[in-house]
Design a protein around this motif. Structure first.
Motif, PDB file in Angstrom:
ATOM      1  N   PRO A  60       0.822  -1.223   0.000  1.00 51.48           N
ATOM      2  CA  PRO A  60       0.000   0.000   0.000  1.00 51.48           C
ATOM      3  C   PRO A  60       0.850   1.265   0.000  1.00 51.48           C
ATOM      4  CG  PRO A  60      -0.826  -1.559   1.626  1.00 51.48           C
ATOM      5  CD  PRO A  60       0.489  -2.105   1.119  1.00 51.48           C
ATOM      6  N   ASP A  61       0.345   2.284  -0.644  1.00 51.31           N
ATOM      7  CA  ASP A  61       1.109   3.534  -0.759  1.00 51.31           C
ATOM      8  C   ASP A  61       1.420   4.151   0.604  1.00 51.31           C
ATOM      9  OD1 ASP A  61      -1.530   4.323  -0.308  1.00 51.31           O
ATOM     10  OD2 ASP A  61      -1.459   5.954  -1.765  1.00 51.31           O
ATOM     11  N   CYS A  67       0.707   0.630  -4.486  1.00 52.84           N
ATOM     12  CA  CYS A  67      -0.669   0.122  -4.556  1.00 52.84           C
ATOM     13  C   CYS A  67      -1.629   1.084  -3.861  1.00 52.84           C
ATOM     14  CB  CYS A  67      -0.754  -1.256  -3.911  1.00 52.84           C
ATOM     15  SG  CYS A  67      -2.393  -1.999  -4.056  1.00 52.84           S
ATOM     16  N   LYS A  68      -2.718   1.389  -4.544  1.00 52.57           N
ATOM     17  CA  LYS A  68      -3.754   2.249  -3.975  1.00 52.57           C
ATOM     18  C   LYS A  68      -5.096   1.535  -3.888  1.00 52.57           C
ATOM     19  CE  LYS A  68      -1.748   6.541  -5.776  1.00 52.57           C
ATOM     20  NZ  LYS A  68      -1.000   6.889  -4.616  1.00 52.57           N
ATOM     21  N   CYS A  69      -5.223   0.395  -4.572  1.00 48.15           N
ATOM     22  CA  CYS A  69      -6.493  -0.347  -4.620  1.00 48.15           C
ATOM     23  C   CYS A  69      -7.639   0.627  -4.872  1.00 48.15           C
ATOM     24  CB  CYS A  69      -6.710  -1.149  -3.341  1.00 48.15           C
ATOM     25  SG  CYS A  69      -5.555  -2.513  -3.140  1.00 48.15           S
ATOM     26  N   GLU A  73     -13.619   0.797  -2.502  1.00 47.54           N
ATOM     27  CA  GLU A  73     -13.931   1.917  -1.611  1.00 47.54           C
ATOM     28  C   GLU A  73     -13.149   1.725  -0.314  1.00 47.54           C
ATOM     29  OE1 GLU A  73     -17.708   3.958   0.681  1.00 47.54           O
ATOM     30  OE2 GLU A  73     -18.096   2.559  -0.949  1.00 47.54           O
ATOM     31  N   GLY A  74     -12.385   2.721   0.065  1.00 51.63           N
ATOM     32  CA  GLY A  74     -11.557   2.629   1.264  1.00 51.63           C
ATOM     33  C   GLY A  74     -10.122   2.239   0.965  1.00 51.63           C
ATOM     34  N   SER A  79      -9.388  -3.859   0.789  1.00 52.25           N
ATOM     35  CA  SER A  79      -9.234  -4.747  -0.360  1.00 52.25           C
ATOM     36  C   SER A  79      -9.103  -6.194   0.091  1.00 52.25           C
ATOM     37  CB  SER A  79      -7.977  -4.352  -1.141  1.00 52.25           C
ATOM     38  OG  SER A  79      -7.691  -5.302  -2.129  1.00 52.25           O
ATOM     39  N   ASN A  80      -9.494  -7.102  -0.769  1.00 49.41           N
ATOM     40  CA  ASN A  80      -9.323  -8.523  -0.505  1.00 49.41           C
ATOM     41  C   ASN A  80      -8.176  -9.061  -1.362  1.00 49.41           C
ATOM     42  OD1 ASN A  80      -9.853 -10.982   0.686  1.00 49.41           O
ATOM     43  ND2 ASN A  80     -11.440 -11.541  -0.756  1.00 49.41           N
ATOM     44  N   LYS A  81      -7.272  -8.171  -1.764  1.00 48.22           N
ATOM     45  CA  LYS A  81      -6.141  -8.548  -2.597  1.00 48.22           C
ATOM     46  C   LYS A  81      -5.182  -9.421  -1.790  1.00 48.22           C
ATOM     47  CE  LYS A  81      -2.511  -6.479  -5.415  1.00 48.22           C
ATOM     48  NZ  LYS A  81      -1.932  -5.226  -5.896  1.00 48.22           N
TER      49      LYS A  81
END
Length: 135
Positions: A60-61, A67-69, A73-74, A79-81
């Motif tokens: 995540p950034d 990554c910003k996904c 939303e949020g 994320s479920n990544k």
């Protein structure tokens, strides 16, 4: 499970956590504690360490990755990544007995072929004995 843990990095830990860790660490197995690193609230140090372990597009950034996904939303926090979404990994988990997966992880071979030189049955079943109790 410490026996199969590759490494753990605790980031943005407050000073009180580091103080508590200094009391707990001597009580743990040195092999386990060698796999744990604590980084306080120092964004450059956090980013540097995490980027050594994780590709920027998977980090995540707000932790120093890219990554910003933005499709969620949020963002990344919602994320479920993850590897549980990779069809190849899911199939490997479904088709490989749990004891093979655990053995490979313990040996640091989690990315190898599922059939790579592992017994057909769990070790306890081969010996005809129940698994020993944990100490």
């Amino acid at each position: 499970i410490p026996e199969v843990m590759g490494s753990t990095v605790i980031v943005n830990a407050p000073r009180i956590f580091s103080l508590a860790w200094s009391f707990v660490k001597p009580l743990l197995d040195p092999v386990t504690t060698a796999k744990i690193e604590i980084i306080g609230p120092d964004p450059p140090a956090v980013s540097k360490k995490l980027l050594e372990m994780i590709a920027p597009d998977n980090l995540p950034d707000f932790l120093g990755g890219t990554c910003k996904c933005s499709h969620v939303e949020g963002g990344c926090l919602f994320s479920n990544k993850g590897p549980w979404q990779d069809a190849r990994i899911v199939e490997q988990l479904k088709s490989t007995p749990w004891y093979h997966l655990t053995q490979r992880m313990a040996e640091g071979k989690s990315g190898e072929d599922p059939a790579a030189e592992l017994p057909a049955t769990p070790p306890s079943a081969e010996a005809g004995q129940p698994c020993p109790a944990s100490p």
